[in-house]
Write an enzyme that holds these catalytic residues in place. Structure first.
Site, PDB file in Angstrom:
ATOM      1  N   GLU A   1       1.588   3.431   3.010  1.00  0.00           N
ATOM      2  CA  GLU A   1       2.037   2.801   4.264  1.00  0.00           C
ATOM      3  C   GLU A   1       3.543   2.604   4.139  1.00  0.00           C
ATOM      4  O   GLU A   1       4.020   1.615   3.577  1.00  0.00           O
ATOM      5  CB  GLU A   1       1.276   1.488   4.477  1.00  0.00           C
ATOM      6  CG  GLU A   1      -0.221   1.754   4.627  1.00  0.00           C
ATOM      7  CD  GLU A   1      -1.091   0.497   4.579  1.00  0.00           C
ATOM      8  OE1 GLU A   1      -0.549  -0.612   4.674  1.00  0.00           O
ATOM      9  OE2 GLU A   1      -2.319   0.657   4.453  1.00  0.00           O
TER      10      GLU A   1
ATOM     11  N   HIS B   1       2.881  -3.567   6.372  1.00  0.00           N
ATOM     12  CA  HIS B   1       1.858  -2.535   6.207  1.00  0.00           C
ATOM     13  C   HIS B   1       1.908  -1.550   7.366  1.00  0.00           C
ATOM     14  O   HIS B   1       2.798  -1.618   8.217  1.00  0.00           O
ATOM     15  CB  HIS B   1       0.476  -3.190   6.141  1.00  0.00           C
ATOM     16  CG  HIS B   1       0.233  -3.955   4.877  1.00  0.00           C
ATOM     17  ND1 HIS B   1      -0.681  -3.548   3.939  1.00  0.00           N
ATOM     18  CD2 HIS B   1       0.799  -5.078   4.395  1.00  0.00           C
ATOM     19  CE1 HIS B   1      -0.678  -4.404   2.929  1.00  0.00           C
ATOM     20  NE2 HIS B   1       0.213  -5.351   3.175  1.00  0.00           N
TER      21      HIS B   1
ATOM     22  N   HIS C   1       0.874  -1.170   0.000  1.00  0.00           N
ATOM     23  CA  HIS C   1       0.000   0.000   0.000  1.00  0.00           C
ATOM     24  C   HIS C   1       0.913   1.222   0.000  1.00  0.00           C
ATOM     25  O   HIS C   1       1.678   1.421   0.959  1.00  0.00           O
ATOM     26  CB  HIS C   1      -0.917  -0.017   1.228  1.00  0.00           C
ATOM     27  CG  HIS C   1      -1.999  -1.064   1.115  1.00  0.00           C
ATOM     28  ND1 HIS C   1      -2.453  -1.789   2.192  1.00  0.00           N
ATOM     29  CD2 HIS C   1      -2.701  -1.483   0.028  1.00  0.00           C
ATOM     30  CE1 HIS C   1      -3.407  -2.631   1.766  1.00  0.00           C
ATOM     31  NE2 HIS C   1      -3.576  -2.460   0.471  1.00  0.00           N
TER      32      HIS C   1
ATOM     33  N   GLU D   1       1.519  -5.109  10.596  1.00  0.00           N
ATOM     34  CA  GLU D   1       1.096  -3.706  10.677  1.00  0.00           C
ATOM     35  C   GLU D   1       2.058  -3.047  11.650  1.00  0.00           C
ATOM     36  O   GLU D   1       2.115  -3.409  12.824  1.00  0.00           O
ATOM     37  CB  GLU D   1      -0.334  -3.616  11.206  1.00  0.00           C
ATOM     38  CG  GLU D   1      -1.358  -4.369  10.380  1.00  0.00           C
ATOM     39  CD  GLU D   1      -1.768  -3.616   9.119  1.00  0.00           C
ATOM     40  OE1 GLU D   1      -1.463  -2.402   9.019  1.00  0.00           O
ATOM     41  OE2 GLU D   1      -2.376  -4.244   8.228  1.00  0.00           O
TER      42      GLU D   1
END
Ligand SMILES: *[C@@H]1O[C@H](CO)[C@@H](O)[C@H](O)[C@H]1NC(C)=O
Ligand SMILES: *[C@@H]1O[C@H](CO)[C@@H](O)[C@H](O)[C@H]1NC(C)=O
Ligand SMILES: *[C@@H]1O[C@H](CO)[C@@H](O)[C@H](O)[C@H]1NC(C)=O
Ligand SMILES: [Zn+2]
Length: 562
Positions: A98, A231, A95, A324
């Site tokens: 990110e 991410h 992404h 994440e």
């Protein structure tokens, strides 16, 4: 200062002087957001600095706007697959907005090169036994879009630059193999791995983006064993399946390898300095997602179809988790250094996990390698087949990640009798373990089915022994139930008792000070402060273990100190 301390100081000083004298010139690394040319230039510089352990290559297709998808391979003897040396990958910035993962990977690459030169044991071990492939950005076009907003406004809106230049979310663009495998589970027929040939998947999915296609071809070419894609937007380690079996938007959806994936996810979260912290504030203060142990099953969080993580598991031998790395997707540059402090140990520790479980070579009685042999395992602790096989590679080598336990391993290939062996897996691969070892070696020699089935009385005896032992162990009642009542009891600590606990912990951590004589003269908050300083000196894992020992009430006090 007592005498032995003086000696230690002199010794340390001498060593430092030595290191400084011979320290080679460092790579010029800045904690900034690297744009595409700066990214490529940095990889070039690392390649020049560490030519014997690095190689640069591009994936087969560039991004929509023509930026190359560049990978740095890092290993001793780069450029080729070596039998029994497992392949690992990190992918950042899928992404585009990110960006922390991308900068962490760039920093990691520099770290690996410099530490290899400096003779760091852990890094040397890693690069000797593992072939690492690191792709800092999978979506350089999205990154550029987000960066333009960052430059102009200092912040980036939640979704700007997430997709590629065609506006497609790459983590919703892989072929959907979940529904296929869920149907196979129902009908108890059909493949449980390598579910659809890549050529067919390319043909059936006309909407695949160049970035997706390039990654699919890459996965088909290299026999990856373990991977993570990085991410941002939350702080958690997410493991398969991402797409729910039930079709509900939130539903824990265990893969056949759930136990191993939980282990892998924790091997990141526990070694990150904040991810598994039970007292940390959730990113989304409204819904308050707080993840026990810093991990989550993908489906339990929210269902994602056509993601890269599940595709890896269902189409290749590779186990991938999604990390994440923080609440802020595009933080200011001056925070990148602290992200590195939080993630460095975890990034290293996760790469080491390429060596858990078992590996070996499958060959036939003529000594030739057998490719595409199916490696099936049964977990003796449950008695169940783990319904996900891995396949041997062209050289006959296979890698089967497994968490601790005892297993029956059955290897089969067309035209051969299946071969069975039993094994106990005891993994000891983590940063700080003293005798790190690679996966247990288990080679197989297959006999053609035209010949008599070989006698395996010895193997059967060993398997029976392990099976009955595992059965006996799982009969032992678990002690987990006691934990909660214990915690509730300690919650009611009086101030004197709290002081006593603090005093004991502090004495344990710093025996040079007589805490029992000092303590009555200090406020409770001073003791908490002292403890937080001591904890700050520990490595993240040990620190977390200490935190776990504390009653919740005290943990919260402690956190408010920091
Ligand atoms: C990757 O692609 C770029 C752009 O086409 C090219 O300039 C570069 O030489 C390639 N790098 C490698 C390592 O092949
Ligand atoms: C900067 O913020 C303004 C106001 O929210 C917005 O209209 C503009 O598009 C932003 N700049 C960029 C490059 O996205
Ligand atoms: C620490 O101080 C206490 C109280 O003053 C004393 O009784 C104890 O012996 C001391 N302990 C040590 C190890 O010096
Ligand atoms: Zn993302």
């Amino acid at each position: 200062m007592n005498q032995s301390l003086v000696k230690v100081s002199i010794f340390t000083f001498a060593c430092l002087a030595l290191v400084q004298a011979s320290e080679p010139e460092k790579i010029n690394f800045e904690s900034i957001h690297h744009d595409h040319p700066a990214t490529v230039a940095l990889l070039d510089e690392v390649n020049k600095k560490c030519p014997e352990i690095t190689r640069l290559y591009n994936l087969s297709e560039p991004s929509v706007q023509g930026r190359e998808l560049i990978v740095i391979e890092m290993t001793e003897e780069p450029g080729k697959h070596i039998i029994k040396k497992p392949e690992f990958k990190y992918i950042g910035n899928m992404h585009g907005n990110e960006v922390v993962g991308k900068e962490m990977l760039l920093r990691l690459i520099v770290y690996l090169c410099e530490e290899y030169i400096a003779g760091n044991n852990l890094v040397t071990y890693l690069l000797k036994h593992t072939r690492l492939h690191i792709m800092p950005t999978m979506n350089p076009d999205g990154w550029q879009k987000a960066y333009e907003e960052y430059k102009e406004n200092g912040t980036v809106s939640w979704l700007n630059g997430r997709s590629n230049a065609n506006g497609v979310d790459l983590n919703r663009n892989f072929p959907d193999l979940n529904n296929k495998v869920y149907a196979h589970e129902q009908s108890e027929t059909g493949r449980n791995n390598h579910v659809m040939k890549m050529e067919k998947a390319l043909e059936l999915n006309s909407d695949l983006q160049p970035e997706t296609r390039a990654v699919m071809k890459w996965l088909a070419e290299i026999g990856f064993v373990l991977s993570s894609n990085l991410h941002g937007g939350d702080l958690v380690a997410n493991y398969p399946y991402d797409e729910t079996r039930s079709g509900d938007s939130q539903d824990y959806t265990a893969s056949p390898d759930d136990k191993t994936f939980v282990y892998l996810a924790k091997s990141y979260s526990y070694f990150h300095s904040k991810m598994a912290d039970p007292t940390r504030k959730p990113c989304d203060r409204k819904s308050g997602d707080s993840f026990k142990d810093g991990i989550t099953n993908g489906g339990a969080w929210y269902s994602v179809g056509r993601g890269m993580q599940d595709y890896n598991y269902l189409e290749t031998n590779c186990f991938e988790i999604t990390l994440e790395l923080g609440c802020d997707k595009f933080p200011p540059e001056d925070r990148l250094e602290s992200y590195w402090q939080d993630n460095a140990v975890a990034l290293l520790n996760f790469m080491l996990q390429t060596h858990i479980g078992i590996k070996g070579v499958v060959s036939n009685s003529a000594g030739e390698p057998v490719a595409n042999a199916e490696v099936k395992v049964t977990d003796f602790s449950t008695g169940d087949l783990v319904d996900h096989d891995v396949l041997s590679l062209q050289g006959g080598d296979y890698y089967r990640l497994l968490s601790d336990g005892s297993y029956q391993v059955t290897v089969g290939a067309d035209g051969y009798h299946p071969s069975v062996k039993c094994v106990v897996v005891k993994n000891d691969m983590y940063v700080g373990s003293n005798d790190a070892k690679e996966a247990a070696l288990l080679d197989f020699t297959l006999t053609p089915s035209t010949e008599a089935k070989p006698d395996d009385a010895e193997v059967s005896a060993r398997c029976e022994q392990l099976q009955s032992k595992a059965g006996a162990e799982s009969d032992v009642p678990e002690e987990v139930n006691d934990v909660e009542s214990e915690e509730a009891k300690v919650m009611e600590l009086t101030e004197a008792e709290e002081r006593q606990v603090l005093q004991e912990l502090l004495s344990y951590m710093d025996g040079r000070i007589n805490w029992s004589s000092l303590s009555p003269n200090l406020a409770l908050s001073d003791l908490y402060y002292a403890l937080s300083v001591e904890l700050g000196n520990l490595d993240p894992k040990t620190r977390l273990e200490f935190m776990r020992l504390l009653p919740t009430q005290m943990r919260q006090q402690l956190m408010s100190q920091q």
